[in-house]
Enzyme design. Structure first.
Site, PDB file in Angstrom:
ATOM      1  N   ASP A 139       2.154  13.825   5.523  1.00  0.00           N
ATOM      2  CA  ASP A 139       0.819  13.400   6.005  1.00  0.00           C
ATOM      3  C   ASP A 139      -0.240  13.497   5.082  1.00  0.00           C
ATOM      4  O   ASP A 139      -0.455  14.580   4.311  1.00  0.00           O
ATOM      5  CB  ASP A 139       0.601  14.578   7.232  1.00  0.00           C
ATOM      6  CG  ASP A 139      -0.665  14.255   8.243  1.00  0.00           C
ATOM      7  OD1 ASP A 139      -0.341  13.183   8.952  1.00  0.00           O
ATOM      8  OD2 ASP A 139      -1.783  14.676   8.179  1.00  0.00           O
ATOM      9  N   GLU A 177       2.983   7.920   7.788  1.00  0.00           N
ATOM     10  CA  GLU A 177       2.701   7.094   9.150  1.00  0.00           C
ATOM     11  C   GLU A 177       2.127   5.817   8.524  1.00  0.00           C
ATOM     12  O   GLU A 177       1.726   5.888   7.154  1.00  0.00           O
ATOM     13  CB  GLU A 177       1.251   7.874   9.635  1.00  0.00           C
ATOM     14  CG  GLU A 177      -0.085   8.067   8.756  1.00  0.00           C
ATOM     15  CD  GLU A 177      -1.193   8.831   9.674  1.00  0.00           C
ATOM     16  OE1 GLU A 177      -2.001   8.386   9.474  1.00  0.00           O
ATOM     17  OE2 GLU A 177      -0.584   9.907  10.359  1.00  0.00           O
ATOM     18  N   CYS A 183       3.732  17.955  20.042  1.00  0.00           N
ATOM     19  CA  CYS A 183       3.943  19.243  19.447  1.00  0.00           C
ATOM     20  C   CYS A 183       5.189  19.373  18.702  1.00  0.00           C
ATOM     21  O   CYS A 183       6.216  18.991  19.249  1.00  0.00           O
ATOM     22  CB  CYS A 183       3.806  20.345  20.585  1.00  0.00           C
ATOM     23  SG  CYS A 183       4.198  22.130  19.997  1.00  0.00           S
ATOM     24  N   CYS A 202       7.684  22.213  20.588  1.00  0.00           N
ATOM     25  CA  CYS A 202       8.327  22.042  21.674  1.00  0.00           C
ATOM     26  C   CYS A 202       8.354  20.316  22.303  1.00  0.00           C
ATOM     27  O   CYS A 202       9.093  20.166  23.097  1.00  0.00           O
ATOM     28  CB  CYS A 202       7.580  22.733  22.949  1.00  0.00           C
ATOM     29  SG  CYS A 202       5.919  21.997  23.272  1.00  0.00           S
ATOM     30  N   CYS A 220      -1.072  24.329  20.959  1.00  0.00           N
ATOM     31  CA  CYS A 220      -0.187  23.792  22.083  1.00  0.00           C
ATOM     32  C   CYS A 220      -0.321  24.366  23.273  1.00  0.00           C
ATOM     33  O   CYS A 220      -0.233  25.776  23.479  1.00  0.00           O
ATOM     34  CB  CYS A 220       1.454  23.755  21.811  1.00  0.00           C
ATOM     35  SG  CYS A 220       2.602  22.832  22.935  1.00  0.00           S
ATOM     36  N   CYS A 225       3.386  25.463  24.525  1.00  0.00           N
ATOM     37  CA  CYS A 225       4.310  26.568  24.085  1.00  0.00           C
ATOM     38  C   CYS A 225       3.497  27.520  23.312  1.00  0.00           C
ATOM     39  O   CYS A 225       3.829  28.753  22.724  1.00  0.00           O
ATOM     40  CB  CYS A 225       5.527  26.042  23.199  1.00  0.00           C
ATOM     41  SG  CYS A 225       4.789  25.302  21.889  1.00  0.00           S
ATOM     42  N   ASP A 285      -2.575  18.804  10.147  1.00  0.00           N
ATOM     43  CA  ASP A 285      -1.789  17.848   9.203  1.00  0.00           C
ATOM     44  C   ASP A 285      -0.283  18.351   9.287  1.00  0.00           C
ATOM     45  O   ASP A 285       0.709  17.588   9.005  1.00  0.00           O
ATOM     46  CB  ASP A 285      -2.367  17.904   7.971  1.00  0.00           C
ATOM     47  CG  ASP A 285      -3.947  17.356   8.006  1.00  0.00           C
ATOM     48  OD1 ASP A 285      -3.816  16.437   8.990  1.00  0.00           O
ATOM     49  OD2 ASP A 285      -4.607  17.540   7.088  1.00  0.00           O
TER      50      ASP A 285
HETATM   51 ZN   LIG Z   1       4.285  23.189  22.066  1.00  0.00          ZN
END
Ligand SMILES: [Zn+2]
Length: 216
Positions: free
Chosen positions: A13, A97, A168, A171, A187, A190, A197
């Site tokens: 990233d 990316e 995320c 999860c 998140c 979770c 980053d």
């Molecule tokens: Zn999560």
């Protein structure tokens, strides 16, 4: 020298706070001397702006600015060469990316309140942000990595960055869109808390696992 080898894909990233963060959470910062030479360049440019047109002093000032520019360019090039070499020597698959579908380098539209008065929209802050994005030279860095990777038989994959900040890495659930100013991924499913980053780099790595070339 080859570093301890791994065939796991690495997600990279490119960031503002750090030059890059990888999916292991390791960060690489811009060298400190960048700031110093940038400062000098800016000072010389200001000095040049004050010189009378067609004067000898102006000619001299133009030369100094060009020299300072060259120094900044060379420093960045050296840094990019060093870091791209490390990546290519260490990893078999490198995932970035796709910056071409990134629209961070555009200025925000002005906002008006109900009386037609312009509201602060963070344009100045974003302007500074855009400048650092351009200064960091991400695109040319990625080109260097691709070039070295092609010679070394290393795979480089570029993925759509749109969702990497929303998903995320713990999860894999998709959360709400995060503004660029939000630097932490928390998140709501979770409860994992990660640097933005770092989370994005991890998501990128999962993306790479799904689309990794056959036979690896
Ligand atoms: Zn999560």
């Amino acid at each position: 020298m080859k570093l301890p080898y791994t065939d796991l894909p690495i997600g990279i990233d490119m960031g503002l706070k750090h030059f890059m963060t990888d999916s292991h959470g390791d960060v690489v910062d811009n060298p400190r001397h960048f700031r110093k030479s940038h400062g000098r360049l800016k000072k010389l440019q200001q000095r040049l702006a004050k010189k009378k047109k067609k004067s000898n002093r102006r000619k001299k000032a133009v030369k100094s600015v060009a020299k300072a520019h060259q120094k900044v360019r060379n420093q960045r090039k050296d840094f990019h060469h060093k870091e791209s070499r490390i990546l290519v020597d260490t990893f078999e698959t490198i995932v970035f990316e796709d910056l071409s579908i990134h629209n961070m380098v555009s200025s925000p539209k002005p906002k008006q309140d109900e009386n037609g008065k312009y509201l602060p929209n963070g344009a100045a802050a974003k302007g500074g942000l855009n400048k650092s994005i351009l200064d960091a030279g991400w695109a040319s860095f990625i080109e260097l990595v691709k070039h070295k990777a092609a010679w070394a038989g290393v795979t480089v994959i570029e993925v759509d960055p749109k969702k990497t900040s929303q998903i995320c890495s713990a999860c894999h659930k998709e959360g709400e869109h995060k503004d660029l100013s939000v630097r932490t991924h928390i998140c709501t499913y979770c409860g994992v808390v990660l640097d933005r980053d770092h989370n994005a780099a991890m998501v990128r790595r999962f993306g790479a696992c799904k689309i990794s070339p056959v036979g690896r």
